[in-house]
Motif scaffolding. Structure first.
Motif, PDB file in Angstrom:
ATOM      1  N   ALA A 176       0.836  -1.193   0.000  1.00  0.00           N
ATOM      2  CA  ALA A 176       0.000   0.000   0.000  1.00  0.00           C
ATOM      3  C   ALA A 176       0.874   1.247   0.000  1.00  0.00           C
ATOM      4  O   ALA A 176       1.264   1.738  -1.051  1.00  0.00           O
ATOM      5  N   ASP A 177       1.245   1.762   1.180  1.00  0.00           N
ATOM      6  CA  ASP A 177       2.053   2.986   1.291  1.00  0.00           C
ATOM      7  C   ASP A 177       2.717   2.953   2.656  1.00  0.00           C
ATOM      8  O   ASP A 177       2.034   2.869   3.674  1.00  0.00           O
ATOM      9  N   PRO A 178       4.051   2.983   2.722  1.00  0.00           N
ATOM     10  CA  PRO A 178       4.723   2.867   4.015  1.00  0.00           C
ATOM     11  C   PRO A 178       4.559   4.106   4.878  1.00  0.00           C
ATOM     12  O   PRO A 178       4.879   4.076   6.063  1.00  0.00           O
ATOM     13  N   ARG A 179       4.072   5.216   4.310  1.00  0.00           N
ATOM     14  CA  ARG A 179       3.967   6.443   5.098  1.00  0.00           C
ATOM     15  C   ARG A 179       2.716   6.411   5.968  1.00  0.00           C
ATOM     16  O   ARG A 179       1.661   5.956   5.547  1.00  0.00           O
ATOM     17  N   HIS A 180       2.857   6.965   7.146  1.00  0.00           N
ATOM     18  CA  HIS A 180       1.770   6.988   8.117  1.00  0.00           C
ATOM     19  C   HIS A 180       1.563   8.435   8.555  1.00  0.00           C
ATOM     20  O   HIS A 180       2.512   9.134   8.846  1.00  0.00           O
ATOM     21  N   VAL A 181       0.300   8.883   8.606  1.00  0.00           N
ATOM     22  CA  VAL A 181      -0.013  10.265   8.970  1.00  0.00           C
ATOM     23  C   VAL A 181      -0.953  10.263  10.162  1.00  0.00           C
ATOM     24  O   VAL A 181      -2.007   9.633  10.121  1.00  0.00           O
ATOM     25  N   ALA A 184      -1.894  27.248  16.306  1.00  0.00           N
ATOM     26  CA  ALA A 184      -0.593  26.691  15.934  1.00  0.00           C
ATOM     27  C   ALA A 184      -0.778  25.373  15.199  1.00  0.00           C
ATOM     28  O   ALA A 184      -1.663  24.569  15.531  1.00  0.00           O
ATOM     29  N   VAL A 185       0.062  25.176  14.187  1.00  0.00           N
ATOM     30  CA  VAL A 185       0.111  23.912  13.447  1.00  0.00           C
ATOM     31  C   VAL A 185       1.550  23.410  13.498  1.00  0.00           C
ATOM     32  O   VAL A 185       2.471  24.108  13.083  1.00  0.00           O
ATOM     33  N   ASP A 186       1.734  22.209  14.022  1.00  0.00           N
ATOM     34  CA  ASP A 186       3.075  21.648  14.189  1.00  0.00           C
ATOM     35  C   ASP A 186       3.171  20.354  13.385  1.00  0.00           C
ATOM     36  O   ASP A 186       2.302  19.474  13.485  1.00  0.00           O
ATOM     37  N   VAL A 187       4.237  20.243  12.596  1.00  0.00           N
ATOM     38  CA  VAL A 187       4.450  19.059  11.757  1.00  0.00           C
ATOM     39  C   VAL A 187       5.797  18.440  12.106  1.00  0.00           C
ATOM     40  O   VAL A 187       6.815  19.142  12.157  1.00  0.00           O
ATOM     41  N   ALA A 188       5.802  17.144  12.367  1.00  0.00           N
ATOM     42  CA  ALA A 188       7.038  16.424  12.667  1.00  0.00           C
ATOM     43  C   ALA A 188       7.068  15.142  11.848  1.00  0.00           C
ATOM     44  O   ALA A 188       6.044  14.493  11.633  1.00  0.00           O
ATOM     45  N   GLU A 189       8.276  14.760  11.393  1.00  0.00           N
ATOM     46  CA  GLU A 189       8.455  13.542  10.615  1.00  0.00           C
ATOM     47  C   GLU A 189       9.421  12.610  11.334  1.00  0.00           C
ATOM     48  O   GLU A 189      10.408  13.048  11.927  1.00  0.00           O
ATOM     49  N   ASN A 190       9.109  11.316  11.262  1.00  0.00           N
ATOM     50  CA  ASN A 190       9.948  10.317  11.919  1.00  0.00           C
ATOM     51  C   ASN A 190       9.852   9.019  11.132  1.00  0.00           C
ATOM     52  O   ASN A 190       8.801   8.375  11.099  1.00  0.00           O
ATOM     53  N   ASP A 191      10.953   8.649  10.471  1.00  0.00           N
ATOM     54  CA  ASP A 191      11.024   7.399   9.695  1.00  0.00           C
ATOM     55  C   ASP A 191       9.899   7.320   8.666  1.00  0.00           C
ATOM     56  O   ASP A 191       9.222   6.298   8.522  1.00  0.00           O
ATOM     57  N   GLY A 192       9.688   8.403   7.939  1.00  0.00           N
ATOM     58  CA  GLY A 192       8.685   8.412   6.895  1.00  0.00           C
ATOM     59  C   GLY A 192       7.276   8.662   7.374  1.00  0.00           C
ATOM     60  O   GLY A 192       6.366   8.839   6.566  1.00  0.00           O
ATOM     61  N   ALA A 193       7.032   8.685   8.698  1.00  0.00           N
ATOM     62  CA  ALA A 193       5.704   8.963   9.238  1.00  0.00           C
ATOM     63  C   ALA A 193       5.601  10.448   9.565  1.00  0.00           C
ATOM     64  O   ALA A 193       6.588  11.089   9.904  1.00  0.00           O
ATOM     65  N   ALA A 194       4.386  10.985   9.459  1.00  0.00           N
ATOM     66  CA  ALA A 194       4.157  12.403   9.720  1.00  0.00           C
ATOM     67  C   ALA A 194       3.153  12.562  10.850  1.00  0.00           C
ATOM     68  O   ALA A 194       2.106  11.904  10.860  1.00  0.00           O
ATOM     69  N   ASP A 195       3.495  13.427  11.802  1.00  0.00           N
ATOM     70  CA  ASP A 195       2.591  13.780  12.893  1.00  0.00           C
ATOM     71  C   ASP A 195       2.220  15.250  12.744  1.00  0.00           C
ATOM     72  O   ASP A 195       3.092  16.119  12.764  1.00  0.00           O
ATOM     73  N   ILE A 196       0.932  15.527  12.605  1.00  0.00           N
ATOM     74  CA  ILE A 196       0.439  16.891  12.442  1.00  0.00           C
ATOM     75  C   ILE A 196      -0.452  17.213  13.633  1.00  0.00           C
ATOM     76  O   ILE A 196      -1.465  16.538  13.857  1.00  0.00           O
TER      77      ILE A 196
END
Length: 277
Positions: free
Chosen positions: A77-82, A240-252
């Protein structure tokens, strides 16, 4: 308040979301794109994967490599996780104090008519929508509107007169407060050729304060009237909007906070001590 845990959804390329608005927390019932495996369903799935064999009276249970299977599913499918987390908090405050003092030894009749009308409203709205197929990227749009409003009106009328040697003090005081907070949030997740994030937060405040004081001393009385009014109107906004990436995953994470407050103090002092007995 404790936010609900985000749940993975392979049908949506592992995009999960939770949101917290006011005093309620949206869970899976409010997110139709999530799928949670029930206990019976999970037990059936585990039993299908197991291979039971019997040798010399000893039972042996072998299982396939779950980690290897999970990785192959994610790669298909897609290894990225949001993860999208929304914290929406609004607050209102309304405080009114009124005090009347009469000074003097002359007989006096005090007629007081005081009216305080306080109204407050908090309107919060949050919506998370998603449309995906075979994604190569994610287009995430975050739009928020924050609007605290405060209206305050204070009217004070004081009249001092004399009737048959008796001092008449008539006081009419009215305070009207209207405190409102509106907070709207929309989060949309769509397919795109590449990952993108567009965040827009509109903030607007509206305040209105009106104070009217009328004092009248009749019949040539030597009276002093002091009307002291302290009116405080306050609004506060945070977005505020905060975006962080970790091992291809995104936390918004989206944080919205609004506060509308009003404080009114009315003090009336009527001094009759200089009036001749």
């Amino acid at each position: 308040m404790v936010p609900s845990a985000a749940r993975a959804s392979p049908d949506l390329a592992s995009i999960t979301a939770f949101w917290k608005v006011g005093c309620w927390v949206a869970d899976a019932d409010y997110a139709p794109w999530r799928r949670t495996m029930e206990p019976d369903e999970k037990a059936k799935d585990d039993a299908t994967l197991r291979d039971h064999s019997q040798e010399d009276g000893a039972a042996e249970v072998t299982e396939p490599d779950h980690e290897e299977r999970d990785i192959s599913e994610r790669d298909a499918a897609d290894p990225r996780h949001v993860d999208i987390g929304v914290n929406q908090a609004s607050e209102t405050s309304d405080d009114v104090d009124m005090e009347v003092s009469i000074i003097g030894s002359r007989p006096a009749i005090v007629k007081l008519d005081a009216e305080v009308d306080q109204s407050g409203e908090i309107d919060q709205d949050a919506e998370i929508a998603s449309e995906t197929g075979e994604p190569s990227g994610r287009d995430i749009d975050v739009a928020a509107d924050q609007r605290p409003e405060v209206d305050q009106r204070i009217e004070v009328d004081v009249e001092v007169s004399e009737d048959d040697g008796i001092i008449i003090v008539e006081i009419d005081a009215e305070v009207e407060d209207d405190v409102e907070v509106e907070s709207d949030l929309d989060v949309d997740v769509d397919d795109d050729d590449e990952d993108s994030l567009d965040a827009e937060i509109n903030q607007e405040t509206e305040t209105d304060g009106n104070v009217d004081v009328d004092v009248e001393v009749r019949d040539d009385l030597d009276a002093e009237v002091d009307v002291d009014i302290a009116a405080l109107i306050k609004t506060a906004l945070l977005g505020a909007v905060d975006v962080a990436e970790n091992d291809g995953a995104a936390d918004i994470d989206v944080d919205l906070y609004e506060k509308a407050a009003v404080d009114g103090d009315v003090g009336i002092i009527v001094d009759l001590s200089d009036i001749d007995a």
